[in-house]
Design a protein around this motif. Structure first.
Motif, mmCIF file in Angstrom:
data_model
loop_
_atom_site.group_PDB
_atom_site.id
_atom_site.type_symbol
_atom_site.label_atom_id
_atom_site.label_comp_id
_atom_site.label_asym_id
_atom_site.label_seq_id
_atom_site.Cartn_x
_atom_site.Cartn_y
_atom_site.Cartn_z
ATOM 1 N N HIS A 142 56.297 10.644 55.846
ATOM 2 C CA HIS A 142 55.339 10.670 56.956
ATOM 3 C C HIS A 142 55.923 9.947 58.176
ATOM 4 O O HIS A 142 55.871 10.465 59.299
ATOM 5 C CB HIS A 142 54.016 10.015 56.538
ATOM 6 N N ASN A 143 56.476 8.772 57.953
ATOM 7 C CA ASN A 143 57.017 7.993 59.066
ATOM 8 C C ASN A 143 58.195 8.697 59.738
ATOM 9 O O ASN A 143 58.372 8.583 60.950
ATOM 10 C CB ASN A 143 57.410 6.593 58.604
ATOM 11 N N MET A 144 59.003 9.432 58.967
ATOM 12 C CA MET A 144 60.098 10.203 59.570
ATOM 13 C C MET A 144 59.531 11.320 60.457
ATOM 14 O O MET A 144 60.041 11.561 61.554
ATOM 15 C CB MET A 144 61.011 10.781 58.483
ATOM 16 N N ARG A 145 58.472 11.984 59.989
ATOM 17 C CA ARG A 145 57.843 13.036 60.804
ATOM 18 C C ARG A 145 57.273 12.445 62.095
ATOM 19 O O ARG A 145 57.444 13.020 63.182
ATOM 20 C CB ARG A 145 56.723 13.733 60.021
ATOM 21 N N VAL A 205 50.929 2.461 63.114
ATOM 22 C CA VAL A 205 49.929 2.277 62.062
ATOM 23 C C VAL A 205 50.555 2.213 60.675
ATOM 24 O O VAL A 205 50.176 1.379 59.854
ATOM 25 C CB VAL A 205 48.866 3.407 62.119
ATOM 26 N N THR A 206 51.511 3.070 60.399
ATOM 27 C CA THR A 206 52.067 3.132 59.038
ATOM 28 C C THR A 206 53.515 2.675 58.954
ATOM 29 O O THR A 206 54.099 2.705 57.877
ATOM 30 C CB THR A 206 51.977 4.570 58.486
ATOM 31 N N ASN A 207 54.086 2.255 60.050
ATOM 32 C CA ASN A 207 55.499 1.875 60.032
ATOM 33 C C ASN A 207 55.705 0.363 59.958
ATOM 34 O O ASN A 207 56.825 -0.103 59.956
ATOM 35 C CB ASN A 207 56.207 2.427 61.273
ATOM 36 N N LYS A 239 50.013 2.936 50.903
ATOM 37 C CA LYS A 239 49.718 4.322 50.577
ATOM 38 C C LYS A 239 49.218 4.982 51.863
ATOM 39 O O LYS A 239 48.405 4.411 52.582
ATOM 40 C CB LYS A 239 48.654 4.387 49.484
ATOM 41 N N ILE A 240 49.733 6.162 52.151
ATOM 42 C CA ILE A 240 49.350 6.873 53.363
ATOM 43 C C ILE A 240 47.953 7.465 53.196
ATOM 44 O O ILE A 240 47.682 8.163 52.226
ATOM 45 C CB ILE A 240 50.368 7.997 53.676
ATOM 46 N N GLY A 241 47.096 7.195 54.145
ATOM 47 C CA GLY A 241 45.736 7.718 54.106
ATOM 48 C C GLY A 241 45.646 9.114 54.699
ATOM 49 O O GLY A 241 46.479 9.517 55.510
ATOM 50 N N ARG A 242 44.646 9.838 54.275
ATOM 51 C CA ARG A 242 44.428 11.207 54.754
ATOM 52 C C ARG A 242 44.210 11.227 56.268
ATOM 53 O O ARG A 242 44.633 12.150 56.958
ATOM 54 C CB ARG A 242 43.241 11.823 54.020
ATOM 55 N N ASP A 243 43.560 10.181 56.792
ATOM 56 C CA ASP A 243 43.260 10.144 58.225
ATOM 57 C C ASP A 243 44.512 10.162 59.093
ATOM 58 O O ASP A 243 44.553 10.841 60.113
ATOM 59 C CB ASP A 243 42.381 8.941 58.565
ATOM 60 N N VAL A 244 45.570 9.436 58.695
ATOM 61 C CA VAL A 244 46.789 9.432 59.513
ATOM 62 C C VAL A 244 47.542 10.746 59.397
ATOM 63 O O VAL A 244 48.179 11.188 60.360
ATOM 64 C CB VAL A 244 47.714 8.230 59.214
ATOM 65 N N VAL A 245 47.462 11.386 58.242
ATOM 66 C CA VAL A 245 48.097 12.700 58.075
ATOM 67 C C VAL A 245 47.392 13.718 58.965
ATOM 68 O O VAL A 245 48.038 14.512 59.664
ATOM 69 C CB VAL A 245 48.082 13.140 56.593
ATOM 70 N N GLU A 246 46.062 13.687 58.964
ATOM 71 C CA GLU A 246 45.300 14.601 59.815
ATOM 72 C C GLU A 246 45.540 14.315 61.292
ATOM 73 O O GLU A 246 45.663 15.230 62.098
ATOM 74 C CB GLU A 246 43.815 14.500 59.484
ATOM 75 N N ARG A 247 45.618 13.041 61.645
ATOM 76 C CA ARG A 247 45.867 12.667 63.045
ATOM 77 C C ARG A 247 47.241 13.154 63.483
ATOM 78 O O ARG A 247 47.411 13.628 64.611
ATOM 79 C CB ARG A 247 45.737 11.154 63.226
ATOM 80 N N TYR A 248 48.232 13.043 62.592
ATOM 81 C CA TYR A 248 49.566 13.565 62.898
ATOM 82 C C TYR A 248 49.482 15.052 63.234
ATOM 83 O O TYR A 248 50.072 15.509 64.217
ATOM 84 C CB TYR A 248 50.533 13.344 61.723
#
Length: 169
Positions: A77-80, A135-137, A142-151
């Motif tokens: 996720h952080n690389m993306r 936020v995640t770096n 554990k990566i939350g669904r909210d940050v994946v959706e925000r991405y």
């Protein structure tokens, strides 16, 4: 350094950060490596040596319930998001290179991407993307669904803005 004598290199377990500018293509604070096996290669003239090493997980992190798989997902996720930061920084550089003479279309586009340097300005796209990266770096989690959706939302908006810029020039 190519001079004779002892030299030291340290790795903070981070990959290169986002593209910042032509003068600084790799920024600081890249994603942290996931525990696993790595190799270091040293080359001096025609001599080369490679040595393996292992990065182990911090037991305090695994004790809290975060698994190596969670860290791997976080890394991906952080690389993306790092690449998203690079992409928005490239777009901002293109907008700034166009300058004031670029015309109203570029200037209008800039207002949706670049946050004005005025205190308490409404954050624009570049600021939202930079915040998502922070936020995640900054911690193992554990990566939350909210940050994946925000991405996904920010990626879609940035792609739209890049297409707009490409249509102008």
């Amino acid at each position: 350094d190519k001079t004779a004598g002892m030299h030291r290199f340290t790795w903070d377990l981070r990959y290169p950060g986002a593209w910042t500018s032509a003068a600084r293509p790799e920024g600081a604070n890249g994603p942290v490596a996931v525990p696993g096996k790595f190799a270091v290669r040293l080359t001096a003239g025609s001599w080369t040596a490679t040595k393996p090493f292992t990065v182990v997980e911090d037991p305090r992190i695994t004790k809290s319930g975060v698994t190596v798989e969670d860290l791997r997902e976080q890394f991906e996720h952080n690389m993306r998001v790092r690449d998203l930061v690079s992409d928005v920084n490239h777009l901002v550089a293109r907008i700034r290179a166009a300058g004031a003479k670029a015309g109203s279309k570029v200037n209008d586009l800039a207002t949706h991407i670049i946050t004005p340097a005025v205190r308490y300005s409404k954050p624009e796209l570049q600021t939202h993307i930079a915040y998502l990266y922070s936020v995640t770096n900054s911690t193992d989690q554990k990566i939350g669904r909210d940050v994946v959706e925000r991405y996904q939302v920010l990626r879609k908006e940035l792609d739209q803005r890049i297409a707009e810029m490409n249509a102008i020039k």
